[in-house]
Design an enzyme around this catalytic site. Structure first.
Site, mmCIF file in Angstrom:
data_model
loop_
_atom_site.group_PDB
_atom_site.id
_atom_site.type_symbol
_atom_site.label_atom_id
_atom_site.label_comp_id
_atom_site.label_asym_id
_atom_site.label_seq_id
_atom_site.Cartn_x
_atom_site.Cartn_y
_atom_site.Cartn_z
ATOM 1 C CB VAL A 250 -0.915 0.015 1.234
ATOM 2 C CG1 VAL A 250 -1.781 1.262 1.252
ATOM 3 C CG2 VAL A 250 -1.784 -1.229 1.254
ATOM 4 N N PRO A 251 1.097 1.838 -1.158
ATOM 5 C CG PRO A 251 0.937 2.628 -3.357
ATOM 6 C CD PRO A 251 0.248 1.751 -2.357
ATOM 7 C CB CYS A 252 2.035 5.269 2.719
ATOM 8 S SG CYS A 252 3.180 4.157 3.506
ATOM 9 C CG HIS A 253 6.673 4.474 -1.222
ATOM 10 N ND1 HIS A 253 5.881 3.347 -1.047
ATOM 11 C CD2 HIS A 253 7.115 4.420 -2.498
ATOM 12 C CE1 HIS A 253 5.868 2.648 -2.164
ATOM 13 N NE2 HIS A 253 6.598 3.273 -3.069
#
Length: 284
Positions: A250-253
């Site tokens: 889950v690409p919070c970056h």
DNA sequence: AGGGCCCATCGCA
DNA sequence: TGCGATGGGCCCT
């Protein structure tokens, strides 16, 4: 997407992390490649090879991918990221990425009902961003974190997110998830990676939105707020993004401040930078 | 209360 | 113009 993650020596990230930390510390003085190489104890040639192997980019290109100017370009390019999926007539918010990841959501209430008996498996595995801690339920991956220092600390960080759950080490179960998570070429429609999102409605809707951001792209907290029909909740979005338990998948970056600044990252800004630079290399 | 925010201003080069 | 710095608003746990 050509890179073979499996061929990378495990300790490449350690070097990269050192180099990144050094650069961000002295970023005003713009240290040259040679200076950075020397600082991490490598010759310029070795330094070059480490980056090529790890990111698929030369140090020069890698550094260029991390500048504020580049971050701003990323945001300009992603300006209509969320409109695009609507134009295509796709229904759900996470439909685009659903091709690769299927998810189900669990509210805190629902979670509490079953938490006492819930068994979570965990395991530690090498990754391009250091040692990873993977947590799974029988229905899919629930957590992905990173070890900086003691494994026990990483584990405690995860345990705190699901009070009452039982964590049992089981590398055999978690290993396939770890392998899949870090090899984008294995993210295929026929065999979607299963993910379980445990959070409030608001949090889940934010995380679902994250899942629609393609690899190598980026957006802002404010845009996510607009996307979920709460245009003034940018700050709350930031908090929700920060509570995402499944790093990288889950690409919070891929969420930056409106100026292109990196703002924050639960597992360290250095790692966020590394992920963005690494993805820049994957997408050429 | 207190954040992985955002916008408008202002003062400085 | 283009920066830092600051103040006030905003919305979810």
């Amino acid at each position: 997407m050509l890179t073979r993650v499996t061929e990378q020596p495990c300790d490449d990230y350690a070097r990269v992390q050192e180099a990144l930390a050094f650069m961000t510390g002295k970023w005003r003085s713009h240290p040259g490649i040679d200076a950075i190489a020397a600082h991490v104890g490598l010759t310029p040639k070795q330094f070059h090879d480490v980056f090529r192997r790890w990111a698929g980019l030369s140090p020069k290109d890698f550094l260029a991918a991390l500048t504020l100017a580049q971050a701003r370009k990323l945001l300009r390019d992603g300006a209509n990221l969320f409109e695009t999926s609507l134009e295509l007539g796709l229904s759900g918010p996470s439909r685009l990425h659903d091709l690769f990841v299927t998810h189900e959501a669990l509210s805190p209430h629902e979670y509490r009902k079953g938490a006492a008996g819930l068994v979570l498996s965990y395991g530690f595995h090498p990754s391009p961003f250091g040692e990873a801690l993977v947590v799974t339920t029988p229905r899919g991956m629930a957590g992905l974190g990173f070890v900086d220092g003691a494994r026990a600390d990483a584990l405690a960080d995860m345990q705190a997110r699901w009070p009452g759950a039982h964590l049992v080490e089981d590398q055999e179960l978690t290993a396939p998830y770890a392998a899949r998570a870090f090899q984008p070429e294995l993210w295929q429609p026929e065999t979607p990676l299963r993910v379980v999102l445990i959070g409030t409605d608001f949090e889940v809707s934010v995380w679902e939105t994250l899942l629609t951001i393609p690899m190598g792209q980026a957006t802002t907290y404010g845009r996510i707020a607009s996307k979920i029909a709460r245009p003034k909740a940018a700050r709350a979005v930031g908090a929700a993004v920060g509570r995402n338990p499944i790093s990288f998948v889950v690409p919070c970056h891929r969420v930056l401040g409106q100026t292109g600044a990196l703002t924050g990252y639960h597992w360290g800004l250095t790692r966020k930078q590394a992920m963005l630079g690494w993805e820049a290399g994957q997408c050429r």
